[in-house]
Every structure is written in structure tokens, then in C-alpha cells.
Design a protein around this motif. Sequence first.
Motif, mmCIF file in Angstrom:
data_model
loop_
_atom_site.group_PDB
_atom_site.id
_atom_site.type_symbol
_atom_site.label_atom_id
_atom_site.label_comp_id
_atom_site.label_asym_id
_atom_site.label_seq_id
_atom_site.Cartn_x
_atom_site.Cartn_y
_atom_site.Cartn_z
ATOM 1 N N ASP A 77 0.836 -1.200 0.000
ATOM 2 C CA ASP A 77 0.000 0.000 0.000
ATOM 3 C C ASP A 77 0.871 1.250 0.000
ATOM 4 N N PRO A 78 0.396 2.333 -0.611
ATOM 5 C CA PRO A 78 1.200 3.564 -0.740
ATOM 6 C C PRO A 78 1.628 4.153 0.597
ATOM 7 N N GLU A 79 0.814 3.973 1.630
ATOM 8 C CA GLU A 79 1.162 4.541 2.936
ATOM 9 C C GLU A 79 2.425 3.891 3.490
ATOM 10 N N PHE A 80 2.545 2.565 3.324
ATOM 11 C CA PHE A 80 3.709 1.848 3.867
ATOM 12 C C PHE A 80 4.990 2.275 3.159
ATOM 13 N N THR A 81 4.943 2.499 1.854
ATOM 14 C CA THR A 81 6.140 2.881 1.097
ATOM 15 C C THR A 81 6.347 4.400 1.055
ATOM 16 N N PHE A 100 7.033 10.605 -1.632
ATOM 17 C CA PHE A 100 8.114 10.391 -2.598
ATOM 18 C C PHE A 100 7.805 11.066 -3.932
ATOM 19 N N LEU A 101 6.580 10.883 -4.432
ATOM 20 C CA LEU A 101 6.197 11.497 -5.709
ATOM 21 C C LEU A 101 6.127 13.017 -5.593
ATOM 22 N N THR A 121 11.357 18.623 -7.161
ATOM 23 C CA THR A 121 12.776 18.699 -7.518
ATOM 24 C C THR A 121 13.042 18.450 -8.994
ATOM 25 N N ALA A 122 12.134 17.751 -9.652
ATOM 26 C CA ALA A 122 12.297 17.455 -11.089
ATOM 27 C C ALA A 122 10.949 17.627 -11.785
ATOM 28 N N THR A 135 17.466 11.036 -4.970
ATOM 29 C CA THR A 135 17.478 12.279 -4.189
ATOM 30 C C THR A 135 16.144 12.488 -3.494
ATOM 31 N N ALA A 136 15.041 12.275 -4.216
ATOM 32 C CA ALA A 136 13.712 12.419 -3.622
ATOM 33 C C ALA A 136 13.514 11.404 -2.501
ATOM 34 N N LEU A 137 14.001 10.188 -2.706
ATOM 35 C CA LEU A 137 13.872 9.154 -1.684
ATOM 36 C C LEU A 137 14.599 9.556 -0.404
ATOM 37 N N ASP A 138 15.819 10.097 -0.542
ATOM 38 C CA ASP A 138 16.592 10.512 0.632
ATOM 39 C C ASP A 138 15.864 11.609 1.401
ATOM 40 N N ARG A 139 15.189 12.492 0.697
ATOM 41 C CA ARG A 139 14.483 13.573 1.383
ATOM 42 C C ARG A 139 13.277 13.059 2.154
ATOM 43 N N VAL A 140 12.664 11.991 1.660
ATOM 44 C CA VAL A 140 11.486 11.442 2.320
ATOM 45 C C VAL A 140 11.877 10.513 3.466
#
Length: 302
Positions: free
Chosen positions: A100-104, A109-110, A116-117, A289-294
Motif C-alpha cells: 500500500d502507498p502509505e507503507f512505502t 516520494f512522488l 525537484t524534477a 534524491t527524492a527518496l533521501d528527502r522522504v
Amino acid sequence: MDHTALRAFAAVAREGSLSRAAQRLHLTQPALSLQLKALQTRLGVRLFERTPRGMRLTPDGAALLPLADRVLAAQREFDGAAQRLRQQVRGELAIGTILDPEFTRLGAFLRELVETAPFLQTALRQGMSGEVLQRLDAGEHDVGFYLGDPDQDRGTAGRYRVRTLTPFTYRVLAPAGWGPQVQGRGWAELAALPWIETPPESAHHRLLRRTLQPLGLQVRRVALVDQEASMLDLVRSGVGLSLVRDAVAIREVQARGLVVADRVALGCVLSFVSLAERQGEPAIEAAWTALDRVWGGAEGGV
């Protein structure tokens, strides 16, 4: 209009000297004089007059200097905008999603990717962990979420770039009223009960096989599903057992009175993966980069 000549005009006006302006512009003094002469000829006005102290603006030159400054500022703004556009990540990023989107934290992330992009388009495809790896290998996905360590599961070393996001635990969930059948029971007793299994591409299948095979055990499958929602519905309906994440198990116990086997548990991790050989590609780096920020923290293996 030749902006080089305008820069020469503005530099001489500010410096009040041909020699100092030439040094500032990295030109020879004769070359600078030719630029000013060509500009005055083009405009049909005299911009400077010579004085014992250097170059002084004429009234026409003084009137035109603010306009020249505006043109040069606009040129700098134009060049800067073009440079930013060149540096923007463009194209499409194919993302393999699971659970489910909440767990990830998919939404966050999006959102970071969009901020950023903004010129990067994303395409999401839901599936099981094993399917994410298959599509990464085939070039159908650029990045994706995965349950476990892909190099360990595939027997490879360094093929995947992996970031551990969070550890969690799988529990064995049973229908309401099955307490006597699962409470205090080990894997041998549990494997003999009816099970709702998942395909080989799923983390459930992988973890159960890794746990039961050394014990010479195999679950008694009564149903095969590839969606968590369908699996939970079958457990609620009394069909059989299944593995579920600990947070889901707690929710089902509290909300529906389902039962959790209390003697067994399987550890797992949520990971983010891409092919190591594609490191450095702009779209993929934007995703990391987006993943690291989240999620924060440093990249690493599981």
C-alpha cells in the motif's frame, strides 16, 4: 543589437576610462574603442566625450545607459533561464510499486519528485517484489520498491543499488476463532493447517520457503492469490492462514477479532532498488534524491 557592444558601453560608463574598462572586459583598448565606435555609428548618437580625466557620458549617453543596463539584465536573466532548463531532468521514470502507498510513503516520494524534477514524468506499475526485479532487469522499470535484499535473493553480488528503508515483521494471521489451532504452535503444526499462498514472485512465498525448506516442511495450500486485499478477505472469511505485516495483523486483530500465531515471526525489510550499472542516469539520480528527502539517512545495503 550586439550585446557585446552594450557591455562595452556600460563598462566604459562605469569605469570612466577606456583602459580600465578594457581590463575589466579582458579586451585590448583598440578593440574596445572599435566596439564603441561601431555602436555610436549604429545608434547615430555620440555616447562619450573625452576629458583630461577619461571618458564622460554625453547627455544622450546618460539617457541610454539605464536602458542598456535593462537590456543586459534581461540578457543575463535569459541566459540563466536557459541554463536552468538545460540542467532540468527530463524524460520518464518508471517506478515499480508494491503493497500500500502509505507503507512505502509513495505519495511523499512522488511529491518530492515533482518539486525537484518538475519536467520528469512518472509511470507507476503495481506488482510483487519479484516482479519489480524482473522488470528492472528487463529495463521496464528504472527504480522500484522491494521486500528483502535483491542480491541475496538472486544470488548476485553488487548487481543492484539498494537502500534499506525500514525493517518490519511478518506474522501468521488466522481467522477468528482459530486461537486453539495457532496459539502456542510452531511451524510444523502451522504448516499442516490450510494456507492462502502467494506466487513465487512474492516476499511471502520467498520467506516461507526459506524458513520451511530446512525443516522439511511445506504449507498446505488451499488458495493462491497475488493481492494483499484478496488474501486478507480470504483469512477474514475463514479459508486459512497467511503472512501479513505486523501493523496489518494488529489492525485485523483489533478490528475483526482475527488471531495471530504467537510463537513464530519472520523478519523482513522494505528496500528501494535500481540497477547498479545505471547509477548516474539523471532520472534515476532524481529518484534517489527524492527518496533521501522522504526517508532520510544514508544509502546502503540490507
